[in-house]
Design an enzyme around this catalytic site. Structure first.
Site, short mmCIF file in Angstrom:
data_model
loop_
_atom_site.label_atom_id
_atom_site.label_comp_id
_atom_site.label_asym_id
_atom_site.label_seq_id
_atom_site.Cartn_x
_atom_site.Cartn_y
_atom_site.Cartn_z
N GLN A 16 89.69 14.83 48.67
CA GLN A 16 89.64 15.80 47.57
C GLN A 16 90.21 15.13 46.33
OE1 GLN A 16 92.90 18.39 47.48
NE2 GLN A 16 91.78 20.18 46.75
N SER B 92 93.60 16.00 41.48
CA SER B 92 94.75 15.68 40.65
C SER B 92 94.57 14.38 39.88
CB SER B 92 96.00 15.56 41.52
OG SER B 92 96.19 16.73 42.25
N SER C 158 94.86 12.03 48.99
CA SER C 158 95.14 11.78 50.41
C SER C 158 93.90 11.25 51.09
CB SER C 158 95.58 13.07 51.10
OG SER C 158 96.70 13.61 50.46
N GLU D 140 92.08 25.61 50.58
CA GLU D 140 93.13 24.63 50.84
C GLU D 140 94.42 25.33 51.27
OE1 GLU D 140 94.02 22.07 47.52
OE2 GLU D 140 95.33 20.82 48.74
N ASN E 244 105.22 25.23 45.15
CA ASN E 244 105.76 26.56 45.46
C ASN E 244 105.73 27.47 44.22
OD1 ASN E 244 106.26 25.59 47.99
ND2 ASN E 244 108.50 25.85 47.92
N GLU E 245 106.03 26.89 43.08
CA GLU E 245 106.06 27.70 41.85
C GLU E 245 104.66 28.24 41.54
OE1 GLU E 245 107.50 24.58 42.07
OE2 GLU E 245 109.46 25.48 42.38
C1 FAD Z 1 101.62 14.72 49.98
C2 FAD Z 1 100.70 15.08 48.85
C3 FAD Z 1 99.34 15.01 49.05
C4 FAD Z 1 98.47 15.32 48.01
N1 FAD Z 1 97.13 15.22 48.24
C5 FAD Z 1 96.27 15.45 47.21
C6 FAD Z 1 94.87 15.30 47.40
O1 FAD Z 1 94.40 14.92 48.48
N2 FAD Z 1 94.03 15.53 46.38
C7 FAD Z 1 94.49 15.96 45.16
O2 FAD Z 1 93.69 16.18 44.26
N3 FAD Z 1 95.83 16.12 44.94
C8 FAD Z 1 96.71 15.87 45.94
N4 FAD Z 1 98.07 16.04 45.74
C9 FAD Z 1 98.54 16.40 44.40
C10 FAD Z 1 99.11 17.81 44.28
O3 FAD Z 1 98.09 18.77 44.31
C11 FAD Z 1 99.88 17.86 42.95
O4 FAD Z 1 100.93 16.93 43.04
C12 FAD Z 1 100.44 19.22 42.68
O5 FAD Z 1 99.42 20.16 42.43
C13 FAD Z 1 101.45 19.21 41.52
O6 FAD Z 1 100.93 18.59 40.39
P1 FAD Z 1 101.77 17.46 39.63
O7 FAD Z 1 102.17 16.47 40.62
O8 FAD Z 1 100.98 17.02 38.47
O9 FAD Z 1 103.08 18.19 39.12
P2 FAD Z 1 103.21 19.05 37.79
O10 FAD Z 1 102.06 19.97 37.68
O11 FAD Z 1 103.48 18.16 36.64
O12 FAD Z 1 104.49 19.90 38.12
C14 FAD Z 1 105.83 19.47 37.83
C15 FAD Z 1 106.75 20.66 38.08
O13 FAD Z 1 106.42 21.70 37.14
C16 FAD Z 1 106.19 22.91 37.82
N5 FAD Z 1 105.17 23.70 37.12
C17 FAD Z 1 103.99 23.29 36.62
N6 FAD Z 1 103.30 24.31 36.12
C18 FAD Z 1 104.06 25.42 36.30
C19 FAD Z 1 103.90 26.80 36.00
N7 FAD Z 1 102.79 27.28 35.42
N8 FAD Z 1 104.88 27.64 36.35
C20 FAD Z 1 106.02 27.18 36.95
N9 FAD Z 1 106.23 25.90 37.24
C21 FAD Z 1 105.26 25.02 36.93
C22 FAD Z 1 105.70 22.49 39.20
O14 FAD Z 1 105.89 23.53 40.14
C23 FAD Z 1 106.56 21.27 39.46
O15 FAD Z 1 107.80 21.70 39.97
C24 FAD Z 1 98.97 15.72 46.75
C25 FAD Z 1 100.34 15.79 46.56
C26 FAD Z 1 101.22 15.48 47.59
C27 FAD Z 1 102.69 15.56 47.34
#
Ligand code: FAD
Lengths: 362, 410
Positions: free
Chosen positions: B127, B130, B162, B245, B369-370
């Site tokens: 997928q 991100s 992933s 998902e 979680n948020e």
């Molecule tokens: C083990 C693992 C596997 C993954 N596998 C995949 C995959 O296969 N394919 C894929 O596409 N992605 C994958 N991801 C990515 C994952 O979906 C993103 O890391 C996740 O959605 C968070 O995005 P970010 O890392 O950009 O953090 P950010 O969006 O930058 O978030 C940073 C912090 O801000 C908070 N935040 C952001 N927006 C808000 C809001 N509106 N309200 C409150 N708090 C907020 C978040 O909760 C977090 O604490 C994976 C991530 C992990 C850890």
């Protein structure tokens, strides 16, 4: 084991829900607080006789509906949501004890009255509290002595089932509510929907019931866990509904307070806690009817998953309403008090974990 | 009927499934059920046998390779499978996310071409949502697909993907109209991960393993049938995938032998003589209660779906509950193990240690979680939405991720 409600259970839920809305809204509880009555006699009559809730777990031979523990939990969920004051829990636990004991004479004498609601019974016992009464036998028969507290509906019960230690070990004894040497003193219950008393026995005549007393008490503890979990789950849902409604209409800083994440996320956590508790409740309810060997653990799990989360949710209900939530006029404190009381009765959170650990063989 | 099925599942698993794979592999499963080291070929071999026995795609339609059965059979199979650690981690993403999205939004040709091979494990999927500048706010993505005749040319970078290192196909979100507001100009495509111009670079996570990757697209030419759903309506398909998902992650059956599961920690406590401690006993009992409840909620959600009440945002509840359970289990594990959690002297303790390190990933992967709390608050409880100050601005005028201003990136 299917967790979701059957059609019969859904219609029971709907009729109890309608009854609560029409006949026993929260204003009723406020009337009771004013009157000093433990419950509304008319509401009790309708609950027991009309809706048949007092006989849900009584077998048909003794005038009950034999509908089972799952049906009971569905009804209690709705009554809990509406904080309906009644002796249903006390009488139900008495029926559970009698059902487990299997004393033919006592069942024949007491169960039909319990099922119709004409008799109110109670089990004068709290799990995790050592049995305080002693039994002695003399020429005239058997008598009990001791002090029991708190006893659910102890001041209104027509009969009490009292665990006592006697010459033959632990037994369950039947005592009439108006027996000689029995005094009951109402306690100041924090929860307006729950009536509790201290019961003193002094040379009080009693009848020892046949059957396994320890097993019956264990069953009472399990049914109490299920019943309280059901009431609390319903009440928790009411808190969530009340608070999310308010979060939509109360505006601060130019937007509904529910738009603030500090509010939104707290409500999301309440909802998540409720979903987990409800799933555990359904499993416990079904287990009580279908897999008795696993009922004890399942009922403990349900109780563990709801008692504290409900208390937290009730506290947050006040918090998220602000000042108005702390007033006497607002309903939030009614739930808060109910949650506090329900958390500690029939085994508090730590007792529940100890009980569950023991059931799991630890 | 279900009883027969369950019986068949039980005996098949007893005869064919390994009880327990190596502890090293478990560590990564908390985040994304990756078990890279089991060996992809071995996983594919097992998946094919599982499929041929009729235990994959249980609720999927027969014409696309599924079994055409109901959630009742799925529940029965999951309950039986809990006793094992099936070596099928490589297929969890495809079958849980792109698969249901193609079922719901794809065309007939795509369903026939891709789904049966996905189920049998012949083709592995990932997928690609991100990006470095777009995670929670995935609609801010910058990868672009530009039409060229009857195909598209894909450019950009994805991250945290992933399983990309062993995937054959990916479901990728790319911007097809940057002049539209951010949600409106996105499309979803199927990309061949072996196509020229695709570069996959593994990224190491906190545990030291490398289950996810960064993926670069450099003028990658997509196939003519690559578009899932409609052009510029990719957000609708993305919402379908994200919903699936959460449910896939949330209802994923945690094997009883996972290092942070009650069964495992209980055994460790017995072995280390910690089960007599009242605090430890209570924590283990509490862990049991929470674990049971998450499991039961998964069952309840499936039963409700069977009765016509679809989970919708409830997937966020179980996803969040699962992440919180993991967090609680780390506390219990630390109390069971005491100082050993800092300095392992045996394989089972080492497995717990790695799992604890993997837990935070579970609260991020699949939506943090948020973000789950926002969804629960807004879509289940009907609370006011976040104002979303950027909802109506054309994407090419927005600032995203950690950019300082929109101009610098354009
Ligand atoms: C083990 C693992 C596997 C993954 N596998 C995949 C995959 O296969 N394919 C894929 O596409 N992605 C994958 N991801 C990515 C994952 O979906 C993103 O890391 C996740 O959605 C968070 O995005 P970010 O890392 O950009 O953090 P950010 O969006 O930058 O978030 C940073 C912090 O801000 C908070 N935040 C952001 N927006 C808000 C809001 N509106 N309200 C409150 N708090 C907020 C978040 O909760 C977090 O604490 C994976 C991530 C992990 C850890």
């Amino acid at each position: 084991m299917t967790l979701i409600l059957t059609q019969d259970e859904e219609s029971l839920r709907d009729s109890v829900r309608r009854f609560v809305a029409d006949r026993s809204p929260l204003t009723k509880l406020r009337d009771l607080i004013g009157s000093g009555q433990p419950y509304d006699a008319d509401v009790w009559k309708q609950l027991s006789a009309q809706l048949g809730l007092a006989g849900l777990i009584v077998d048909e031979e003794h005038g009950g509906a034999a509908a089972g523990l799952s049906a009971l939990s569905v009804a209690l969920y709705e009554l809990g949501a509406g904080l309906v004051a009644s002796p249903l829990l006390a009488s139900t636990l008495a029926a559970a004890a009698l059902g487990s004991l299997g004393d033919q004479a006592a069942s024949g004498a007491l169960l039909p009255g319990l099922a119709s609601g004409e008799l109110i019974g109670t089990v004068a016992w709290q799990p995790a509290v050592t049995v305080a009464a002693t039994a002695s036998t003399a020429a005239g028969g058997c008598t009990l002595a001791g002090q029991l507290s708190p006893v659910l509906n102890g001041a209104q019960a027509h009969f009490l089932l009292v665990p006592a230690n006697g010459p033959d070990g632990l037994g369950l004894y039947q005592v009439a509510g108006d027996a000689h040497g029995l005094t009951s003193e109402p306690l100041t219950a924090v929860d307006h929907a729950r009536s509790l008393a201290t019961v003193r026995l002094d040379g009080t005549p009693a009848v020892r019931l046949t059957g396994d007393a320890a097993a019956a008490l264990a069953h009472v503890a399990d049914v109490a866990n299920l019943a309280l979990a059901a009431e609390q789950c319903g009440a928790m849902a009411a808190c969530i509904a009340m608070t999310s409604e308010y979060a939509k209409i109360r505006v601060a800083f130019g937007q509904p307070i529910g738009a603030f994440q500090a509010v939104k996320h707290k409500l999301a956590d309440m909802q998540t806690g409720w979903e987990l508790a409800y799933a555990a409740l359904r499993a416990a309810a079904r287990s009580g009817d279908e897999t008795p060997g696993q009922f004890s653990a399942a009922a403990s799990v349900a109780r563990v998953m709801v008692s504290e989360p409900y208390f937290e949710a009730a506290a947050d209900t006040i918090q998220l309403h602000g000042g108005i939530g702390f007033t006497w006029e607002h309903d939030a404190h009614l739930y808060y008090k109910n949650a506090l009381s329900g958390k500690v009765l029939f085994g508090g959170p730590q007792d529940q974990l100890d009980r569950l650990a023991a059931t799991l063989g630890m | 009927m279900t009883d027969d099925f369950r019986e068949r599942a039980r005996s098949w698993l007893a005869a064919n499934a390994p009880r327990r794979s190596s502890s090293e592999d478990d560590a990564e499963s908390a985040g994304s059920a990756e078990r890279v080291r089991t060996g992809i070929a071995e996983q594919q071999e097992f998946q094919a046998r599982l499929y041929d026995a009729g235990f994959v795609g249980i609720t999927w339609p027969k014409e696309y390779g599924g079994q055409g059965l109901t959630n009742a059979e799925q529940i029965a199979f999951s309950a039986e499978a809990r006793e094992y650690e099936l070596p099928v981690g490589a297929f969890v993403i495809g079958i849980g996310m792109p698969g249901p999205t193609i079922l719901e939004c794809g065309n007939e040709q795509q369903k026939k071409r891709y789904l049966p091979k996905m189920l049998r494990g012949e083709e592995i999927w990932c997928q690609l949502f991100s990006e470095p500048g777009a995670g929670s706010d995935v609609a801010s993505l910058q990868a672009s697909a530009v039409r060229d005749g009857d195909t598209w040319v894909l450019n950009g970078q994805k991250v945290w993907t992933s399983g990309a290192q062993y995937s054959d196909f990916g479901a990728v979100l790319a911007r097809t109209d940057p002049a539209q507001p951010k949600h409106k100009g996105i499309s979803m495509f199927i990309v061949d991960m072996h196509a020229p111009g695709v570069t996959v670079r593994p990224l190491r996570v906190a545990t030291g393993h490398a289950p996810f990757n960064e993926v670069f697209f450099d003028n990658v030419r997509l196939a003519p049938d690559a578009l899932i759903g409609e052009e510029n309506r990719g957000w609708d398909a993305a919402v379908v995938m994200l919903r699936n998902e959460r449910i896939a992650i949330g209802t994923m059956t945690q094997p009883r032998s996972s290092p942070l599961a009650y069964d495992s920690l209980r055994k460790l406590a017995d072995r280390l003589g910690r089960a007599g401690d009242q605090g430890v006993r209570r924590e283990l009992a509490s862990l049991y209660a929470r674990e049971q409840s998450v499991h039961l909620l998964g069952q309840l959600i499936r039963e409700d779906a069977m009765a016509g009440r679809f989970p919708g945002p409830r997937g966020s509840v179980i996803k969040l509950a699962g992440a919180e359970l993991g967090r609680y289990a780390t506390q219990v594990a630390a109390d069971v193990l005491g100082p050993q959690v800092a300095a392992a002297d045996s394989d089972d303790v080492r497995a717990v240690q790695i799992s604890i390190v993997a837990v935070p990933g579970g609260a991020i992967a699949g939506g943090t979680n948020e973000i789950q709390r926002n969804i629960i608050g807004e879509r289940m409880l009907g609370l006011a939405k976040d104002p979303g100050v950027d909802r109506n601005t054309p994407f090419n005028q927005l600032r995203v991720g950690t950019q300082r201003s929109a101009k610098e990136s354009s």
